[in-house]
Write a protein that holds these residues in place. Structure first.
Motif, mmCIF file in Angstrom:
data_model
loop_
_atom_site.group_PDB
_atom_site.id
_atom_site.type_symbol
_atom_site.label_atom_id
_atom_site.label_comp_id
_atom_site.label_asym_id
_atom_site.label_seq_id
_atom_site.Cartn_x
_atom_site.Cartn_y
_atom_site.Cartn_z
ATOM 1 N N ASP A 1 -9.412 -1.328 7.399
ATOM 2 C CA ASP A 1 -9.023 -2.588 8.120
ATOM 3 C C ASP A 1 -7.698 -2.932 8.796
ATOM 4 O OD1 ASP A 1 -11.589 -2.661 7.074
ATOM 5 O OD2 ASP A 1 -11.207 -4.291 5.983
ATOM 6 N N ASN A 2 -7.553 -3.207 8.903
ATOM 7 C CA ASN A 2 -5.828 -2.956 10.769
ATOM 8 C C ASN A 2 -5.362 -4.506 10.395
ATOM 9 O OD1 ASN A 2 -6.096 -0.759 11.876
ATOM 10 N ND2 ASN A 2 -6.955 -1.334 13.299
ATOM 11 N N ILE B 1 -0.770 -6.076 1.012
ATOM 12 C CA ILE B 1 -2.056 -6.276 0.410
ATOM 13 C C ILE B 1 -2.613 -6.707 -1.341
ATOM 14 C CG2 ILE B 1 -2.229 -3.859 1.072
ATOM 15 C CD1 ILE B 1 -2.480 -2.829 -1.363
ATOM 16 N N HIS C 1 -6.312 -8.965 -4.720
ATOM 17 C CA HIS C 1 -5.821 -7.877 -3.196
ATOM 18 C C HIS C 1 -6.614 -8.340 -2.206
ATOM 19 C CE1 HIS C 1 -4.687 -4.245 -4.763
ATOM 20 N NE2 HIS C 1 -4.156 -4.521 -5.412
ATOM 21 N N ARG D 1 2.124 -2.295 3.925
ATOM 22 C CA ARG D 1 1.476 -3.822 4.553
ATOM 23 C C ARG D 1 1.566 -3.997 2.934
ATOM 24 N NH1 ARG D 1 -3.520 -1.004 7.582
ATOM 25 N NH2 ARG D 1 -3.043 0.134 6.121
ATOM 26 N N TRP E 1 -6.220 -7.332 1.613
ATOM 27 C CA TRP E 1 -6.506 -6.068 2.529
ATOM 28 C C TRP E 1 -6.834 -5.571 2.175
ATOM 29 C CZ3 TRP E 1 -1.589 -6.300 6.440
ATOM 30 C CH2 TRP E 1 -2.227 -5.691 7.143
ATOM 31 N N GLN E 2 -8.251 -4.985 2.425
ATOM 32 C CA GLN E 2 -8.329 -3.606 2.288
ATOM 33 C C GLN E 2 -8.152 -2.353 2.699
ATOM 34 O OE1 GLN E 2 -12.537 -4.910 1.006
ATOM 35 N NE2 GLN E 2 -12.681 -6.807 1.471
ATOM 36 N N VAL E 3 -7.739 -1.728 2.802
ATOM 37 C CA VAL E 3 -6.871 -0.527 3.321
ATOM 38 C C VAL E 3 -7.709 0.385 3.354
ATOM 39 C CG1 VAL E 3 -4.670 -2.109 3.603
ATOM 40 C CG2 VAL E 3 -5.112 -0.632 1.284
ATOM 41 N N ASP E 4 -8.749 0.384 1.709
ATOM 42 C CA ASP E 4 -9.312 1.627 1.795
ATOM 43 C C ASP E 4 -10.814 1.676 2.623
ATOM 44 O OD1 ASP E 4 -10.413 -0.679 0.439
ATOM 45 O OD2 ASP E 4 -11.994 1.091 0.018
ATOM 46 N N ASP F 1 0.841 -0.937 0.122
ATOM 47 C CA ASP F 1 0.154 0.017 -0.010
ATOM 48 C C ASP F 1 1.005 1.326 0.082
ATOM 49 O OD1 ASP F 1 0.968 -0.596 2.603
ATOM 50 O OD2 ASP F 1 -0.849 0.435 3.739
#
Length: 210
Positions: free
Chosen positions: A131-132, A63, A123, A61, A125-128, A54
């Motif tokens: 989410d930690n 992702i 992807h 991270r 990891w839904q960083v948008d 990211d």
């Protein structure tokens, strides 16, 4: 922030790796656009594989992943598979796919090849969403294919951070060609949305069919 500089140029040229900046959006929701920092290994001229972070610093991270194939390999895929793959021609020619810290002429030597390829991205990891941890179902991502898709605020932010002009890059890359056979109509989800969903089924057991 990591700026590759001379080391990245040497690493790219002699170890057959490259570092890309790009944008991805969720296959079912173009409004969810995220930065995608690629660290790609070149297995051969036909196939690359990339780890996606990211951000490019020490706190980045992991992702997602992307597999990149030549046009020739893409054309061998079953039609049902082709929809999961996106083209790279627009990203390259518009300037929004670039190699931070690498001089333009060196970038373009590789981007001439990249413009003809297709990629498949997942992807985890839904960083948008903030989410930690990498929660939920991994999702198929897609890439930009035409003007007007990318949020102007995202574009300006990246241009400012990396001291780059997408418009200038577009001019410098105008000569670059896409796939020899044109962008396949089934690529880029065939112009539709794609979303990964979870389906509960009976677990296969040896000696029994489900």
């Amino acid at each position: 922030m990591v700026i590759c500089g001379d080391y990245c140029v040497a690493h790219y040229m002699f170890v057959k790796m490259s570092v890309w900046f790009r944008f991805h959006f969720y296959g079912h929701d173009m409004t969810r656009q995220v930065e995608a920092h690629h660290f790609c290994g070149h297995l051969n001229e036909e196939f690359r594989q990339c780890l996606i972070y990211d951000r490019p610093d020490d706190d980045g991270r992991l992702i997602g992943l992307e597999y990149i194939v030549s046009e020739q390999l893409f054309l061998t895929l079953p039609d049902e598979e082709k929809k999961f793959w996106h083209s790279h021609e627009f990203e390259v020619k518009s300037g929004v796919l670039f190699m931070p810290g690498v001089p333009g002429p060196i970038q373009r030597q590789d981007l001439e090849k990249v413009a003809k390829t297709y990629g498949k991205v997942i992807h985890f990891w839904q960083v948008d969403k903030g989410d930690n941890l990498p929660l939920g179902i991994p999702q198929v991502m897609m890439a930009l294919t035409r003007d007007g898709q990318l949020y102007e605020t995202l574009a300006k932010d990246v241009e400012n951070r990396y001291d780059i002009s997408f418009e200038k890059e577009r001019e410098n890359r105008a000569y670059i060609k896409g796939p020899d056979h044109g962008i396949h109509p089934l690529a880029n989800a065939a112009g539709k949305g794609l979303q990964t969903v979870l389906k509960e089924v009976d677990c296969f057991k040896e000696g029994k069919s489900t």
